[in-house]
Design a protein around this motif. Structure first.
Motif, PDB file in Angstrom:
ATOM      1  N   PRO A 167      -7.854 -17.028  -9.406  1.00  0.00           N
ATOM      2  CA  PRO A 167      -6.533 -17.341  -8.849  1.00  0.00           C
ATOM      3  C   PRO A 167      -5.755 -16.062  -8.566  1.00  0.00           C
ATOM      4  CG  PRO A 167      -6.458 -17.545 -11.222  1.00  0.00           C
ATOM      5  CD  PRO A 167      -7.886 -17.187 -10.872  1.00  0.00           C
ATOM      6  N   THR A 168      -4.943 -16.077  -7.544  1.00  0.00           N
ATOM      7  CA  THR A 168      -4.052 -14.940  -7.316  1.00  0.00           C
ATOM      8  C   THR A 168      -3.009 -14.898  -8.434  1.00  0.00           C
ATOM      9  OG1 THR A 168      -2.595 -16.293  -5.946  1.00  0.00           O
ATOM     10  CG2 THR A 168      -4.301 -15.021  -4.806  1.00  0.00           C
ATOM     11  N   SER A 169      -2.685 -13.685  -8.865  1.00  0.00           N
ATOM     12  CA  SER A 169      -1.632 -13.542  -9.867  1.00  0.00           C
ATOM     13  C   SER A 169      -0.289 -13.313  -9.205  1.00  0.00           C
ATOM     14  CB  SER A 169      -1.940 -12.373 -10.808  1.00  0.00           C
ATOM     15  OG  SER A 169      -2.056 -11.160 -10.079  1.00  0.00           O
ATOM     16  N   ASN A 170      -0.313 -12.821  -7.964  1.00  0.00           N
ATOM     17  CA  ASN A 170       0.898 -12.593  -7.197  1.00  0.00           C
ATOM     18  C   ASN A 170       0.534 -12.369  -5.752  1.00  0.00           C
ATOM     19  OD1 ASN A 170       3.863 -12.387  -7.611  1.00  0.00           O
ATOM     20  ND2 ASN A 170       3.233 -11.580  -9.588  1.00  0.00           N
ATOM     21  N   THR A 171       1.491 -12.552  -4.884  1.00  0.00           N
ATOM     22  CA  THR A 171       1.277 -12.311  -3.455  1.00  0.00           C
ATOM     23  C   THR A 171       2.507 -11.635  -2.876  1.00  0.00           C
ATOM     24  OG1 THR A 171       2.210 -14.439  -2.782  1.00  0.00           O
ATOM     25  CG2 THR A 171      -0.158 -14.392  -3.266  1.00  0.00           C
ATOM     26  N   SER A 172       2.309 -10.923  -1.777  1.00  0.00           N
ATOM     27  CA  SER A 172       3.438 -10.353  -1.048  1.00  0.00           C
ATOM     28  C   SER A 172       3.151 -10.470   0.440  1.00  0.00           C
ATOM     29  CB  SER A 172       3.665  -8.879  -1.446  1.00  0.00           C
ATOM     30  OG  SER A 172       2.708  -8.044  -0.834  1.00  0.00           O
ATOM     31  N   GLU A 173       3.982  -9.867   1.243  1.00  0.00           N
ATOM     32  CA  GLU A 173       3.820  -9.972   2.693  1.00  0.00           C
ATOM     33  C   GLU A 173       2.460  -9.461   3.159  1.00  0.00           C
ATOM     34  OE1 GLU A 173       5.873 -11.198   5.037  1.00  0.00           O
ATOM     35  OE2 GLU A 173       7.396 -11.801   3.602  1.00  0.00           O
ATOM     36  N   VAL A 174       1.973  -8.370   2.571  1.00  0.00           N
ATOM     37  CA  VAL A 174       0.739  -7.765   3.055  1.00  0.00           C
ATOM     38  C   VAL A 174      -0.342  -7.658   1.993  1.00  0.00           C
ATOM     39  CG1 VAL A 174       1.907  -6.444   4.865  1.00  0.00           C
ATOM     40  CG2 VAL A 174       1.603  -5.413   2.610  1.00  0.00           C
ATOM     41  N   ASP A 248       9.462  -7.610   7.670  1.00  0.00           N
ATOM     42  CA  ASP A 248       9.145  -7.888   6.275  1.00  0.00           C
ATOM     43  C   ASP A 248       7.834  -7.226   5.854  1.00  0.00           C
ATOM     44  OD1 ASP A 248      11.331  -9.618   5.426  1.00  0.00           O
ATOM     45  OD2 ASP A 248      10.540 -11.040   6.875  1.00  0.00           O
ATOM     46  N   GLN A 249       6.827  -7.288   6.713  1.00  0.00           N
ATOM     47  CA  GLN A 249       5.548  -6.671   6.383  1.00  0.00           C
ATOM     48  C   GLN A 249       5.666  -5.160   6.292  1.00  0.00           C
ATOM     49  OE1 GLN A 249       3.310  -8.225   9.651  1.00  0.00           O
ATOM     50  NE2 GLN A 249       2.980 -10.219   8.693  1.00  0.00           N
ATOM     51  N   CYS A 250       6.398  -4.578   7.223  1.00  0.00           N
ATOM     52  CA  CYS A 250       6.551  -3.122   7.241  1.00  0.00           C
ATOM     53  C   CYS A 250       7.302  -2.624   6.011  1.00  0.00           C
ATOM     54  CB  CYS A 250       7.263  -2.692   8.518  1.00  0.00           C
ATOM     55  SG  CYS A 250       7.442  -0.896   8.682  1.00  0.00           S
ATOM     56  N   THR A 251       8.414  -3.270   5.689  1.00  0.00           N
ATOM     57  CA  THR A 251       9.186  -2.820   4.528  1.00  0.00           C
ATOM     58  C   THR A 251       8.414  -3.049   3.240  1.00  0.00           C
ATOM     59  OG1 THR A 251      10.365  -4.953   4.493  1.00  0.00           O
ATOM     60  CG2 THR A 251      11.418  -3.118   5.644  1.00  0.00           C
ATOM     61  N   ASP A 252       7.653  -4.116   3.177  1.00  0.00           N
ATOM     62  CA  ASP A 252       6.800  -4.364   2.013  1.00  0.00           C
ATOM     63  C   ASP A 252       5.799  -3.226   1.837  1.00  0.00           C
ATOM     64  OD1 ASP A 252       5.430  -5.651  -0.083  1.00  0.00           O
ATOM     65  OD2 ASP A 252       4.139  -6.723   1.302  1.00  0.00           O
ATOM     66  N   ALA A 253       5.162  -2.827   2.922  1.00  0.00           N
ATOM     67  CA  ALA A 253       4.144  -1.781   2.855  1.00  0.00           C
ATOM     68  C   ALA A 253       4.723  -0.433   2.450  1.00  0.00           C
ATOM     69  CB  ALA A 253       3.441  -1.658   4.209  1.00  0.00           C
ATOM     70  N   HIS A 254       5.947  -0.142   2.892  1.00  0.00           N
ATOM     71  CA  HIS A 254       6.526   1.178   2.633  1.00  0.00           C
ATOM     72  C   HIS A 254       7.204   1.289   1.277  1.00  0.00           C
ATOM     73  CE1 HIS A 254       5.623   3.473   6.173  1.00  0.00           C
ATOM     74  NE2 HIS A 254       5.915   2.433   6.939  1.00  0.00           N
ATOM     75  N   THR A 255       7.280   0.207   0.527  1.00  0.00           N
ATOM     76  CA  THR A 255       7.897   0.287  -0.794  1.00  0.00           C
ATOM     77  C   THR A 255       6.861   0.138  -1.898  1.00  0.00           C
ATOM     78  OG1 THR A 255       8.493  -2.048  -0.500  1.00  0.00           O
ATOM     79  CG2 THR A 255      10.217  -0.403  -0.145  1.00  0.00           C
ATOM     80  N   GLN A 256       5.599   0.237  -1.555  1.00  0.00           N
ATOM     81  CA  GLN A 256       4.560   0.267  -2.564  1.00  0.00           C
ATOM     82  C   GLN A 256       3.823   1.587  -2.471  1.00  0.00           C
ATOM     83  OE1 GLN A 256       0.797  -1.944  -1.685  1.00  0.00           O
ATOM     84  NE2 GLN A 256       2.084  -3.080  -0.257  1.00  0.00           N
ATOM     85  N   GLY A 257       2.810   1.775  -3.307  1.00  0.00           N
ATOM     86  CA  GLY A 257       2.095   3.040  -3.356  1.00  0.00           C
ATOM     87  C   GLY A 257       1.633   3.495  -1.988  1.00  0.00           C
ATOM     88  N   GLY A 258       1.883   4.769  -1.679  1.00  0.00           N
ATOM     89  CA  GLY A 258       1.487   5.317  -0.399  1.00  0.00           C
ATOM     90  C   GLY A 258       2.511   5.110   0.694  1.00  0.00           C
ATOM     91  N   CYS A 312      14.716   0.892   6.556  1.00  0.00           N
ATOM     92  CA  CYS A 312      15.150   0.680   7.940  1.00  0.00           C
ATOM     93  C   CYS A 312      14.783   1.858   8.833  1.00  0.00           C
ATOM     94  CB  CYS A 312      16.656   0.423   7.983  1.00  0.00           C
ATOM     95  SG  CYS A 312      17.125  -1.137   7.183  1.00  0.00           S
ATOM     96  N   THR A 313      14.738   3.054   8.260  1.00  0.00           N
ATOM     97  CA  THR A 313      14.312   4.232   9.027  1.00  0.00           C
ATOM     98  C   THR A 313      12.805   4.207   9.239  1.00  0.00           C
ATOM     99  OG1 THR A 313      16.130   5.558   8.151  1.00  0.00           O
ATOM    100  CG2 THR A 313      14.253   6.745   9.060  1.00  0.00           C
ATOM    101  N   SER A 314      12.067   3.916   8.186  1.00  0.00           N
ATOM    102  CA  SER A 314      10.601   3.908   8.274  1.00  0.00           C
ATOM    103  C   SER A 314      10.103   2.779   9.168  1.00  0.00           C
ATOM    104  CB  SER A 314       9.996   3.755   6.877  1.00  0.00           C
ATOM    105  OG  SER A 314      10.412   4.795   6.023  1.00  0.00           O
ATOM    106  N   CYS A 315      10.852   1.698   9.256  1.00  0.00           N
ATOM    107  CA  CYS A 315      10.447   0.525  10.040  1.00  0.00           C
ATOM    108  C   CYS A 315      11.444   0.283  11.172  1.00  0.00           C
ATOM    109  CB  CYS A 315      10.348  -0.695   9.140  1.00  0.00           C
ATOM    110  SG  CYS A 315       9.205  -0.504   7.754  1.00  0.00           S
ATOM    111  N   SER A 316      11.866   1.369  11.817  1.00  0.00           N
ATOM    112  CA  SER A 316      12.943   1.256  12.805  1.00  0.00           C
ATOM    113  C   SER A 316      12.590   0.326  13.959  1.00  0.00           C
ATOM    114  CB  SER A 316      13.312   2.639  13.346  1.00  0.00           C
ATOM    115  OG  SER A 316      12.171   3.290  13.898  1.00  0.00           O
ATOM    116  N   SER A 317      11.357   0.394  14.452  1.00  0.00           N
ATOM    117  CA  SER A 317      11.005  -0.485  15.573  1.00  0.00           C
ATOM    118  C   SER A 317      10.774  -1.911  15.096  1.00  0.00           C
ATOM    119  CB  SER A 317       9.760   0.043  16.293  1.00  0.00           C
ATOM    120  OG  SER A 317       8.645   0.100  15.412  1.00  0.00           O
TER     121      SER A 317
END
Length: 484
Positions: A167-174, A248-258, A312-317
């Motif tokens: 089973p998944t323990s958690n999920t996010s946008e990406v 949502d996907q972009c901001t999710d990706a930029h607030t985790q590792g890497g 918002c800067t990292s995901c401006s477009s």
């Protein structure tokens, strides 16, 4: 069974010269069982070993989904081997790989650890497992999924395909997360498919990316296929330009590792006031609550706002026009009269802020005809008096309702910043206060750490729970995402 990389992909272990059957130091499913059904899940041997899933065939061209960190840097694209056993003399079919492309955002956000490969020699009998579309994706916490790959098992390296249902323990946008104390993905499983059967049909819903510990225990992470199907997978297959991810996907990706905003997230998490501010904000459902949190933890708010700014800067477009990045009213109230807005922000900001923090005052400013009782609300009287004295009749707020003064003019809507950082208020007469929606704190499994450590920020938008930093980060201290 599978260990898809210790918070990263696993480093491949070179095999004997001329032998394509190299294996990754710990890249397979552990604690699982032999898999003889998912023939579209294949081994990719290219000087190292990863797993891939064939998702489409067009004529003699085939297309497989894998992890970006599996793509070799030296140009040796190697072969895909189909069969329950990829060893020399044991596999069923071998396909030469002629092209491999990583997700265009992978170099700036490692959550986009996806790649597509094109191979030749496909036929009408080449097996496929289609990628799951976003419209079909109902995966949530606890959804049972089948993790498949050729990675290491608890007994070491192998050339056999294994699988384990978890089973998944958690999920996010990406991303998809799994707890695996005794079984799960391991080294060599990187790039392999996570399969879900929907109404009798198998779909690939995830790509094995990383695991927490070198023994393949702890928490593992997979890329969520539906997040990139229409933007990356389908365009590659159809020879079309890649598309932007959602905000949502972009901001999710930029607030985790890497991701580009990881340092800002860590700065907030390591600061006591920011930690308290996030906990305060995550429980707010009204604008007065937000104002109270902002005033109680100004230093924490500043660090929180830095995360929003980075996102918002990292995901401006991707976030252009999204409410997340819309500047909130400087003094919380958003009035329909621009002249009044400009005036009160310059002359009556303190009074407006006090009013926004008082539910009764908000009701009075939102009413076309304020009740007589508004004259007893000191916050309203102060705001109305200030605008009357300073705004040359452009605001029309009556400090003494019921005493025969002129009626209300440009009625404000509540503007304050939502828990997601965007404007949550609604303008116009009769509108209700528009505070942020409630945002529950995330569980520890929502966290993802990269080089050093890091955490994931929960997805947010106007129709989902408010954005909040996940405060169960301590468990992930020391996690890292190792690339091959």
């Amino acid at each position: 069974m599978l260990v898809a990389g210790s918070w990263a992909c696993t480093a491949p272990t070179p095999g004997p010269e001329g032998d394509e059957e190299v294996t990754a130091a710990s890249d397979e499913v552990f604690g699982g069982s032999l898999d003889t059904t998912h023939q579209a899940v294949v081994a990719w041997l290219n000087g190292g070993k990863c797993t891939a899933t064939i998702v489409a065939v067009q004529g003699n061209q085939g297309y497989a989904l894998t992890a970006a960190h599996c793509v070799p840097g030296g140009g040796n694209l190697g072969n895909l081997r189909q069969g329950n056993n990829h060893a020399n003399g044991s596999y069923d079919v071998q396909y030469p790989v002629v092209e491999a492309v990583v997700h265009p955002e992978y170099n700036v956000a490692s959550a986009y650890d996806f790649a597509m490969v094109r191979f030749t020699g496909a036929t009408g009998s080449t097996p496929i497992i289609a990628a799951l579309a976003s419209s079909q994706d109902n995966i949530g916490n606890g959804t049972q999924l089948d993790i498949v790959g050729y990675g290491q098992t608890e007994n070491g390296n192998t050339t056999l395909r294994h699988h384990v249902v978890k089973p998944t323990s958690n999920t996010s946008e990406v991303s998809l997360y799994f707890n695996q104390p005794t079984s799960g993905m391991c080294f060599g499983d990187s790039g392999g498919g996570i399969i879900q059967n929907i109404a009798g049909t198998d779909y690939v819903v995830g790509v094995n990316q990383a695991v927490e510990n070198n023994d393949c225990t702890g928490t593992s992470i997979a890329g969520r296929v539906s997040a990139v199907k229409s933007t990356f997978i389908d365009p590659f297959i159809n020879g079309q330009p890649f598309q932007d991810q959602t905000c949502d996907q972009c901001t999710d990706a930029h607030t985790q590792g890497g991701g580009l905003c990881l340092d800002d997230v860590l700065a907030c998490f390591s600061n006591t006031f920011c930690d308290q501010y996030v906990q305060c904000r995550s429980g707010c459902t009204t604008l007065p609550c937000v104002v109270g949190c902002d005033q109680s933890y100004p230093g924490g708010k500043q660090l929180y706002d830095q995360i929003i700014g980075c996102m918002c800067t990292s995901c401006s477009s991707e976030c252009n026009g999204d409410s997340l990045c819309a500047p909130p009213p400087a003094c919380y109230l958003d009035v329909v009269n621009d002249t009044c807005q400009s005036c009160y922000e310059g002359a009556c900001c303190a009074e407006a802020t006090a009013c926004a923090g008082d539910a009764g005052c908000l009701d009075c400013t939102l009413s076309l005809l304020p009740a007589d009782s508004c004259g007893q609300n000191q916050a309203y009287v102060d705001f109305a008096t200030c605008t009357t004295n300073n705004c040359d009749g452009s605001c029309f707020y009556d400090p003494m309702p019921g005493a025969g003064a002129g009626g209300a003019g440009g009625d404000p809507g509540v503007g304050g910043q939502s828990a997601a950082g965007g404007a949550a208020g609604v303008g116009g007469a009769g509108a209700g206060a528009g505070g942020p929606s409630a945002g529950g704190g995330g569980a520890a499994d929502d966290v993802t750490l990269d080089e050093g450590c890091g955490c994931r920020v929960a997805g947010r938008s106007s129709d989902r729970p408010a954005w909040a930093l996940l405060l169960g980060l301590a468990f992930a201290a020391g996690l890292h995402r190792r690339r091959r």
